[in-house]
Design a protein around this motif. Structure first.
Motif, PDB file in Angstrom:
ATOM      1  N   LEU A  48      -5.028  -5.920  14.481  1.00 20.78           N
ATOM      2  CA  LEU A  48      -4.145  -5.402  13.437  1.00 20.78           C
ATOM      3  C   LEU A  48      -4.381  -6.117  12.109  1.00 20.78           C
ATOM      4  CD1 LEU A  48      -0.517  -4.327  13.792  1.00 20.78           C
ATOM      5  CD2 LEU A  48      -1.051  -5.950  11.995  1.00 20.78           C
ATOM      6  N   ILE A  49      -4.528  -7.436  12.162  1.00 19.22           N
ATOM      7  CA  ILE A  49      -4.720  -8.211  10.931  1.00 19.22           C
ATOM      8  C   ILE A  49      -5.992  -7.793  10.202  1.00 19.22           C
ATOM      9  CG2 ILE A  49      -5.244 -10.534  10.073  1.00 19.22           C
ATOM     10  CD1 ILE A  49      -3.326 -11.574  12.267  1.00 19.22           C
ATOM     11  N   VAL A  50      -7.039  -7.499  10.959  1.00 19.46           N
ATOM     12  CA  VAL A  50      -8.322  -7.131  10.352  1.00 19.46           C
ATOM     13  C   VAL A  50      -8.310  -5.692   9.836  1.00 19.46           C
ATOM     14  CG1 VAL A  50     -10.788  -6.771  10.810  1.00 19.46           C
ATOM     15  CG2 VAL A  50      -9.621  -8.805  11.714  1.00 19.46           C
ATOM     16  N   LEU A  51      -7.774  -4.778  10.632  1.00 15.85           N
ATOM     17  CA  LEU A  51      -7.882  -3.353  10.295  1.00 15.85           C
ATOM     18  C   LEU A  51      -6.786  -2.855   9.352  1.00 15.85           C
ATOM     19  CD1 LEU A  51      -8.848  -1.739  13.736  1.00 15.85           C
ATOM     20  CD2 LEU A  51     -10.344  -2.407  11.852  1.00 15.85           C
ATOM     21  N   ALA A  52      -5.606  -3.463   9.404  1.00 14.53           N
ATOM     22  CA  ALA A  52      -4.476  -2.949   8.621  1.00 14.53           C
ATOM     23  C   ALA A  52      -4.756  -2.851   7.127  1.00 14.53           C
ATOM     24  CB  ALA A  52      -3.226  -3.790   8.887  1.00 14.53           C
ATOM     25  N   PRO A  53      -5.341  -3.876   6.497  1.00  9.74           N
ATOM     26  CA  PRO A  53      -5.633  -3.736   5.057  1.00  9.74           C
ATOM     27  C   PRO A  53      -6.622  -2.612   4.761  1.00  9.74           C
ATOM     28  CG  PRO A  53      -5.753  -6.036   5.738  1.00  9.74           C
ATOM     29  CD  PRO A  53      -5.677  -5.224   6.984  1.00  9.74           C
ATOM     30  N   LEU A  54      -7.628  -2.449   5.611  1.00  5.46           N
ATOM     31  CA  LEU A  54      -8.635  -1.414   5.400  1.00  5.46           C
ATOM     32  C   LEU A  54      -8.035  -0.021   5.552  1.00  5.46           C
ATOM     33  CD1 LEU A  54     -11.567  -3.016   7.460  1.00  5.46           C
ATOM     34  CD2 LEU A  54     -11.193  -3.139   4.991  1.00  5.46           C
ATOM     35  N   PHE A  55      -7.319   0.191   6.635  1.00  9.75           N
ATOM     36  CA  PHE A  55      -6.718   1.500   6.881  1.00  9.75           C
ATOM     37  C   PHE A  55      -5.551   1.760   5.930  1.00  9.75           C
ATOM     38  CE2 PHE A  55      -8.421   3.210  10.976  1.00  9.75           C
ATOM     39  CZ  PHE A  55      -9.385   2.232  11.168  1.00  9.75           C
ATOM     40  N   GLY A  56      -4.790   0.716   5.627  1.00  9.37           N
ATOM     41  CA  GLY A  56      -3.665   0.878   4.720  1.00  9.37           C
ATOM     42  C   GLY A  56      -4.118   1.251   3.316  1.00  9.37           C
ATOM     43  N   TYR A  57      -5.208   0.660   2.885  1.00  5.47           N
ATOM     44  CA  TYR A  57      -5.725   0.948   1.547  1.00  5.47           C
ATOM     45  C   TYR A  57      -6.230   2.390   1.445  1.00  5.47           C
ATOM     46  CZ  TYR A  57      -8.802   0.796  -2.529  1.00  5.47           C
ATOM     47  OH  TYR A  57      -9.432   1.076  -3.726  1.00  5.47           O
ATOM     48  N   SER A  58      -6.893   2.863   2.486  1.00  7.74           N
ATOM     49  CA  SER A  58      -7.520   4.192   2.429  1.00  7.74           C
ATOM     50  C   SER A  58      -6.581   5.314   2.870  1.00  7.74           C
ATOM     51  CB  SER A  58      -8.781   4.215   3.300  1.00  7.74           C
ATOM     52  OG  SER A  58      -8.478   3.853   4.642  1.00  7.74           O
ATOM     53  N   LEU A  59      -5.724   5.056   3.887  1.00  2.16           N
ATOM     54  CA  LEU A  59      -4.891   6.115   4.464  1.00  2.16           C
ATOM     55  C   LEU A  59      -3.391   5.898   4.249  1.00  2.16           C
ATOM     56  CD1 LEU A  59      -6.802   6.533   7.855  1.00  2.16           C
ATOM     57  CD2 LEU A  59      -6.991   7.976   5.826  1.00  2.16           C
ATOM     58  N   LYS A  60      -3.022   4.827   3.537  1.00  6.16           N
ATOM     59  CA  LYS A  60      -1.626   4.532   3.224  1.00  6.16           C
ATOM     60  C   LYS A  60      -0.791   4.374   4.506  1.00  6.16           C
ATOM     61  CE  LYS A  60      -2.832   4.873  -1.031  1.00  6.16           C
ATOM     62  NZ  LYS A  60      -3.093   3.648  -1.810  1.00  6.16           N
TER      63      LYS A  60
ATOM     64  N   PHE B 275       0.790  -1.232   0.000  1.00  9.33           N
ATOM     65  CA  PHE B 275       0.000   0.000   0.000  1.00  9.33           C
ATOM     66  C   PHE B 275       0.824   1.287   0.000  1.00  9.33           C
ATOM     67  CE2 PHE B 275      -2.975  -3.007   2.208  1.00  9.33           C
ATOM     68  CZ  PHE B 275      -3.913  -3.058   1.187  1.00  9.33           C
ATOM     69  N   THR B 276       2.131   1.187   0.229  1.00  7.91           N
ATOM     70  CA  THR B 276       2.928   2.409   0.331  1.00  7.91           C
ATOM     71  C   THR B 276       4.131   2.345  -0.607  1.00  7.91           C
ATOM     72  OG1 THR B 276       4.300   1.538   2.134  1.00  7.91           O
ATOM     73  CG2 THR B 276       2.268   2.653   2.755  1.00  7.91           C
ATOM     74  N   SER B 277       4.749   3.501  -0.805  1.00  8.02           N
ATOM     75  CA  SER B 277       5.911   3.591  -1.692  1.00  8.02           C
ATOM     76  C   SER B 277       7.194   3.317  -0.910  1.00  8.02           C
ATOM     77  CB  SER B 277       5.992   4.985  -2.307  1.00  8.02           C
ATOM     78  OG  SER B 277       6.216   5.963  -1.297  1.00  8.02           O
ATOM     79  N   ASN B 278       8.295   3.112  -1.636  1.00 10.57           N
ATOM     80  CA  ASN B 278       9.595   2.906  -0.991  1.00 10.57           C
ATOM     81  C   ASN B 278       9.986   4.109  -0.135  1.00 10.57           C
ATOM     82  OD1 ASN B 278       9.833   0.413  -2.171  1.00 10.57           O
ATOM     83  ND2 ASN B 278      11.067   1.143  -3.888  1.00 10.57           N
ATOM     84  N   TYR B 279       9.645   5.296  -0.623  1.00  7.27           N
ATOM     85  CA  TYR B 279       9.946   6.520   0.117  1.00  7.27           C
ATOM     86  C   TYR B 279       9.225   6.528   1.471  1.00  7.27           C
ATOM     87  CZ  TYR B 279       9.762  11.487   1.344  1.00  7.27           C
ATOM     88  OH  TYR B 279       9.824  12.694   2.011  1.00  7.27           O
ATOM     89  N   GLU B 280       7.956   6.150   1.465  1.00  3.75           N
ATOM     90  CA  GLU B 280       7.180   6.121   2.702  1.00  3.75           C
ATOM     91  C   GLU B 280       7.695   5.034   3.645  1.00  3.75           C
ATOM     92  OE1 GLU B 280       2.702   7.586   1.594  1.00  3.75           O
ATOM     93  OE2 GLU B 280       3.369   5.679   0.728  1.00  3.75           O
ATOM     94  N   VAL B 281       8.055   3.875   3.094  1.00  3.02           N
ATOM     95  CA  VAL B 281       8.581   2.790   3.922  1.00  3.02           C
ATOM     96  C   VAL B 281       9.882   3.216   4.597  1.00  3.02           C
ATOM     97  CG1 VAL B 281       9.542   0.457   3.902  1.00  3.02           C
ATOM     98  CG2 VAL B 281       7.471   0.955   2.606  1.00  3.02           C
ATOM     99  N   GLY B 282      10.752   3.881   3.841  1.00  5.23           N
ATOM    100  CA  GLY B 282      12.014   4.349   4.414  1.00  5.23           C
ATOM    101  C   GLY B 282      11.805   5.353   5.530  1.00  5.23           C
ATOM    102  N   ASN B 283      10.892   6.285   5.326  1.00  8.95           N
ATOM    103  CA  ASN B 283      10.586   7.272   6.359  1.00  8.95           C
ATOM    104  C   ASN B 283       9.919   6.622   7.572  1.00  8.95           C
ATOM    105  OD1 ASN B 283      10.800  10.467   5.569  1.00  8.95           O
ATOM    106  ND2 ASN B 283      10.712   9.152   3.766  1.00  8.95           N
ATOM    107  N   PHE B 284       9.065   5.644   7.316  1.00  4.85           N
ATOM    108  CA  PHE B 284       8.402   4.921   8.404  1.00  4.85           C
ATOM    109  C   PHE B 284       9.432   4.193   9.265  1.00  4.85           C
ATOM    110  CE2 PHE B 284       6.741   0.787   9.842  1.00  4.85           C
ATOM    111  CZ  PHE B 284       5.743   1.207  10.705  1.00  4.85           C
TER     112      PHE B 284
END
Length: 353
Positions: free
Chosen positions: A212-224, A82-91
């Motif tokens: 986390l398993i249930v919510l992560a895909p939903l929140f990750g898809y909408s809010l990255k 759901f996120t870019s390499n740039y976002e993963v690095g900053n995370f």
């Protein structure tokens, strides 16, 4: 890294550190515990019962770590989706600051475990110990959390330099999780482990992981990337609330909401002077952080006794505790001395008496 092996060198160092720690553990187990035992009068049935007890205690903890590791990999997979390499690095850059918090929270939790185990059969005393642990843990962890949030930009620039523009805002979001300390996020694990209820720790881990398993895909898809962090916060909150519910229901554990609110307010209000300093002064990042830390802790340590967050009796109890730990006693002496002088300077205006 110095020898020029790059990433492979870092991995070799990491694996070597674990291998050395395991070797040291085996040596200590062999020479300090196993060999001194008297094996001549060993009772096989007694040994079997002891082994079952140890396995019953340890397996839930092992399962919790295993589930936590799998959940971490699941989170990383979602980050890549759901996120870019740039976002993963900053995370990851922001998450690395957890090392600062862990260097404080983990030793505190480790010290609490044997304390709770010694009180296992004393119901009233263990309830009081839980309240005290909650209070003192919050007093220690909240100031560090707020300082990292206020100086998120400066901290990222000092450690990583330019190129991590997203990391400060992510760091602020990540630090919100440490505000759960007042609900027992750093105390419940030691409490249940200390009284032998490691299965409850496993249940808390399962509840948090399922959330986390249930919510992560939903929140990750909408809010990255912000959605993934929000999921981490929600899963921690749900797990902490669940653990606190069990503690209250099964062991009559209670928190002192008035004291907790006072600690949170003192921690937040103490940050007001450094917010003003940030607006008025412009020095290098290191100077600003050091100056802000000095101002914040001066304000914080002044307000703790004046607002009744800590009483003079409690201060004396802390002095007795830290006297038994040489390094901690050495580091805390200046702070405890200042607190004692504040109590003496404001004997009547202090709300602590």
């Amino acid at each position: 890294l110095i020898l020029g092996f790059g990433i492979i060198g870092a991995l070799m160092g990491y694996v070597a550190s674990i291998a050395l720690a395991c070797l040291l553990g085996i040596l200590l187990l062999t020479f300090r515990i196993y060999r001194p035992l008297d094996h001549s009068n060993g009772d096989p049935e007694s040994f079997s019962n002891d082994l079952k007890m140890l396995m019953g205690y340890g397996l839930p903890l092992y399962a919790s770590v295993l589930i936590g590791g799998l959940t971490l990999q699941y989170r990383n997979i979602l980050l890549s989706v759901f996120t870019s390499n740039y976002e993963v690095g900053n995370f990851q850059a922001a998450m690395n600051f957890n090392a600062i918090m862990n260097s404080i929270s983990i030793p505190v939790a480790t010290m609490l475990l044997p304390a709770f185990s010694k009180m296992e059969e004393r119901k009233e005393m263990i309830k009081e110990l839980f309240r005290m642990s909650l209070k003192y843990t919050a007093i220690v962890i909240l100031p560090i959390t707020i300082l990292l949030m206020v100086y998120a930009e400066e901290a990222v620039r000092i450690i990583y330099g330019a190129g991590y523009e997203l990391a400060p805002s992510l760091l602020i979001l990540i630090m919100v999780a440490y505000f759960l300390v007042g609900l027992g996020s750093n105390t419940l694990g030691s409490f249940f482990g200390g009284i032998g209820e490691t299965r409850i720790n496993l249940k808390i881990t399962i509840v948090s992981s399922i959330t986390l398993i249930v919510l992560a895909p939903l929140f990750g898809y909408s809010l990255k990337i912000n959605g993934i962090i929000l999921t981490l916060l929600i899963s921690s909150l749900i797990g902490t609330i669940y653990g606190l519910h069990i503690a209250r229901k099964s062991f009559e554990i209670k928190i002192d909401p008035e004291k907790m609110i006072r600690i949170y307010l003192v921690s937040l209000v103490s940050a007001l002077p450094i917010l003003a300093v940030k607006e008025l002064l412009a020095y290098s990042d290191i100077v600003m952080v050091m100056l802000g830390m000095a101002i914040y802790f001066a304000s914080y340590l002044l307000m703790i006794p004046l607002t009744g967050v800590m009483t003079r009796t409690e201060l004396k109890e802390i002095e007795k505790i830290v006297e038994k730990i040489t390094l901690l006693n050495y580091l805390s002496k200046p702070i405890l001395y200042c607190e004692e002088r504040i109590f003496e300077a404001f004997p009547r205006t202090s709300l602590a008496e």
